[in-house]
Scaffold this motif. Structure first.
Motif, PDB file in Angstrom:
ATOM      1  N   UNK A   1      25.226  37.637  40.354  1.00 54.87           N
ATOM      2  CA  UNK A   1      25.563  38.550  41.462  1.00 54.87           C
ATOM      3  C   UNK A   1      25.281  37.869  42.791  1.00 54.87           C
ATOM      4  N   UNK A   2      24.152  37.195  42.899  1.00 57.83           N
ATOM      5  CA  UNK A   2      23.798  36.507  44.147  1.00 57.83           C
ATOM      6  C   UNK A   2      24.809  35.415  44.467  1.00 57.83           C
ATOM      7  N   UNK A   3      25.219  34.628  43.468  1.00 61.18           N
ATOM      8  CA  UNK A   3      26.225  33.578  43.690  1.00 61.18           C
ATOM      9  C   UNK A   3      27.524  34.199  44.201  1.00 61.18           C
ATOM     10  N   UNK A   4      27.951  35.309  43.596  1.00 59.67           N
ATOM     11  CA  UNK A   4      29.194  35.961  44.024  1.00 59.67           C
ATOM     12  C   UNK A   4      29.065  36.544  45.434  1.00 59.67           C
ATOM     13  N   UNK A   5      27.912  37.137  45.750  1.00 55.17           N
ATOM     14  CA  UNK A   5      27.713  37.663  47.108  1.00 55.17           C
ATOM     15  C   UNK A   5      27.721  36.524  48.117  1.00 55.17           C
ATOM     16  N   UNK A   6      27.105  35.401  47.767  1.00 53.40           N
ATOM     17  CA  UNK A   6      27.115  34.225  48.650  1.00 53.40           C
ATOM     18  C   UNK A   6      28.531  33.695  48.862  1.00 53.40           C
ATOM     19  N   UNK A   7      29.401  33.911  47.865  1.00 50.27           N
ATOM     20  CA  UNK A   7      30.801  33.492  47.970  1.00 50.27           C
ATOM     21  C   UNK A   7      31.628  34.496  48.782  1.00 50.27           C
ATOM     22  N   UNK A   8      30.985  35.582  49.241  1.00 49.64           N
ATOM     23  CA  UNK A   8      31.675  36.557  50.081  1.00 49.64           C
ATOM     24  C   UNK A   8      32.197  37.770  49.346  1.00 49.64           C
ATOM     25  N   UNK A   9      31.867  37.910  48.083  1.00 48.07           N
ATOM     26  CA  UNK A   9      32.333  39.061  47.305  1.00 48.07           C
ATOM     27  C   UNK A   9      31.531  40.307  47.676  1.00 48.07           C
ATOM     28  N   UNK A  10      32.231  41.441  47.829  1.00 48.04           N
ATOM     29  CA  UNK A  10      31.536  42.714  48.026  1.00 48.04           C
ATOM     30  C   UNK A  10      31.249  43.298  46.632  1.00 48.04           C
ATOM     31  N   UNK A  11      30.507  44.391  46.543  1.00 49.56           N
ATOM     32  CA  UNK A  11      30.173  44.933  45.213  1.00 49.56           C
ATOM     33  C   UNK A  11      31.391  45.237  44.336  1.00 49.56           C
ATOM     34  N   UNK A  12      32.450  45.813  44.898  1.00 51.31           N
ATOM     35  CA  UNK A  12      33.645  46.098  44.095  1.00 51.31           C
ATOM     36  C   UNK A  12      34.256  44.817  43.547  1.00 51.31           C
ATOM     37  N   UNK A  13      34.369  43.800  44.402  1.00 55.93           N
ATOM     38  CA  UNK A  13      34.949  42.524  43.973  1.00 55.93           C
ATOM     39  C   UNK A  13      34.060  41.848  42.929  1.00 55.93           C
ATOM     40  N   UNK A  14      32.751  41.964  43.104  1.00 52.53           N
ATOM     41  CA  UNK A  14      31.808  41.387  42.148  1.00 52.53           C
ATOM     42  C   UNK A  14      31.995  42.017  40.775  1.00 52.53           C
ATOM     43  N   UNK A  15      32.036  43.345  40.738  1.00 55.05           N
ATOM     44  CA  UNK A  15      32.230  44.055  39.468  1.00 55.05           C
ATOM     45  C   UNK A  15      33.570  43.681  38.853  1.00 55.05           C
ATOM     46  N   UNK A  16      34.630  43.682  39.660  1.00 51.60           N
ATOM     47  CA  UNK A  16      35.956  43.352  39.139  1.00 51.60           C
ATOM     48  C   UNK A  16      35.975  41.947  38.547  1.00 51.60           C
TER      49      UNK A  16
END
Length: 114
Positions: free
Chosen positions: A66-81
Motif C-alpha cells: 500500500x505504501x509503495x502504491x501511495x508513493x507512486x501517486x495512487x489514491x485509495x480507490x486506485x490502490x484497491x483496484x
C-alpha cells in the motif's frame, strides 16, 4: 480489464472490521491510518475488501505494498483496484500473489508504476 476478471471479494464495513478483528474502533482506524489496510467508499459506505485479511488479521505484506502504491501517486480507490485487478506481469491479481507469499514480486511491479 473487464469487471468479470477482477478478483472477487466481500466488502467489510468499519463495524464488520471491529467485530472480525476483535479490536476497538480506535485500533481499526489506526490500522487504516497506518496503511495496514486500505478502504474506500462503496455504495456510500466506507468498506475494506475482505480479501485483505487472512485468519482475522491484515495480510502482513499488504502494508508495504500500500505504501509503495501511495508513493507512486495512487489514491485509495486506485490502490484497491490495482490490488484486485489481474496484473499481466504477475500472472494473477496482486492480492492473490500477496496471499501466496509473493510480496517481493508484487512490490517490484508496484514500484514501476510511479
Amino acid at each position: 480489464m473487464t469487471e468479470t476478471t477482477r478478483y472477487e471479494t466481500d466488502w467489510l464495513t468499519i463495524p464488520d472490521l471491529v467485530e472480525l478483528l476483535d479490536e476497538p474502533l480506535g485500533r481499526v482506524r489506526r490500522l487504516l491510518d497506518e496503511n495496514y489496510l486500505v478502504g474506500s467508499r462503496r455504495d456510500g459506505v466506507f468498506k475494506v475488501p475482505a480479501v485483505f485479511l487472512v485468519d482475522g488479521r491484515p495480510i502482513p505484506a499488504l502494508r508495504g505494498t500500500i505504501i509503495v502504491l501511495h508513493d507512486a501517486g495512487f489514491d485509495p480507490d486506485e490502490t484497491i483496484d490495482w490490488l484486485l485487478e489481474p496484473e499481466d506481469t504477475i500472472g494473477v491479481a496482486p492480492i492473490e500473489a500477496l496471499r501466496a507469499g509473493r510480496k517481493s514480486e508484487v512490490r517490484r511491479v508496484a514500484a514501476t508504476l510511479a
